[in-house]
Design an enzyme around this catalytic site. Structure first.
Site, short mmCIF file in Angstrom:
data_model
loop_
_atom_site.label_atom_id
_atom_site.label_comp_id
_atom_site.label_asym_id
_atom_site.label_seq_id
_atom_site.Cartn_x
_atom_site.Cartn_y
_atom_site.Cartn_z
N ARG A 23 2.48 4.62 14.89
CA ARG A 23 2.75 5.59 13.90
C ARG A 23 3.71 6.49 13.95
O ARG A 23 4.41 7.10 13.22
CB ARG A 23 1.28 6.53 13.71
CG ARG A 23 0.29 5.63 13.37
CD ARG A 23 -1.06 6.32 13.19
NE ARG A 23 -1.41 6.88 14.66
CZ ARG A 23 -2.44 7.75 14.85
NH1 ARG A 23 -2.98 8.47 13.94
NH2 ARG A 23 -2.69 8.00 16.04
N ASN A 82 -3.67 4.75 11.20
CA ASN A 82 -4.52 3.37 11.63
C ASN A 82 -5.67 3.17 10.82
O ASN A 82 -6.04 3.99 10.30
CB ASN A 82 -4.89 3.83 13.24
CG ASN A 82 -3.83 3.97 14.20
OD1 ASN A 82 -2.84 3.36 13.73
ND2 ASN A 82 -4.11 4.55 15.40
#
EC number: 3.6.1.7
Length: 93
Positions: free
Chosen positions: A18, A36
Site C-alpha cells: 500500500r 487491503n
C-alpha cells in the site's frame, strides 16, 4: 481522464504494497486510494490520465521488493476519488 479499479493478488499484504502504491501513484500524478481486502488482495482506485493509469497497472505487476504478484486485473470504474492518493483501512469482501 479515466478511473480504474485495480485488484492485485499474490503475497501483497504485509510487504509495504500500500505504501509503495501511494508513492508510485503520486509519481504518475494520479488521485485515488489503496486498501487491503480481507481475502488477501489489494484494491486500488486510480483516477487520472489513461496513460498514467496504464503505467501504474504495469508497475503493480512488479510491486515492491518483498511482494510476489500473481495477478493484476483492472476495470473501468465510475467512482471519483477525492483529491490526493491515500491509504485506506482493510475492507471486507
Amino acid at each position: 481522464m479515466a478511473t480504474q479499479r485495480i485488484f492485485v493478488s499474490g503475497r501483497v499484504q504485509g510487504v509495504t504494497y500500500r505504501d509503495w502504491t501511494v508513492r508510485t501513484a503520486k509519481k504518475f500524478g494520479l488521485t485515488g486510494w489503496v486498501r487491503n481486502l480481507s481475502d488477501g488482495r489489494v484494491e486500488i482506485l486510480a483516477d487520472g490520465e489513461e496513460e498514467a493509469i496504464g503505467q501504474l497497472v504495469e508497475a503493480c505487476r512488479e510491486g515492491p521488493t518483498m511482494a510476489r504478484v500473481d495477478n493484476v486485473s483492472a476495470v473501468h470504474d465510475t467512482d471519483k476519488p477525492v483529491k490526493g492518493f491515500t491509504k485506506r483501512f482493510t475492507a471486507s469482501v
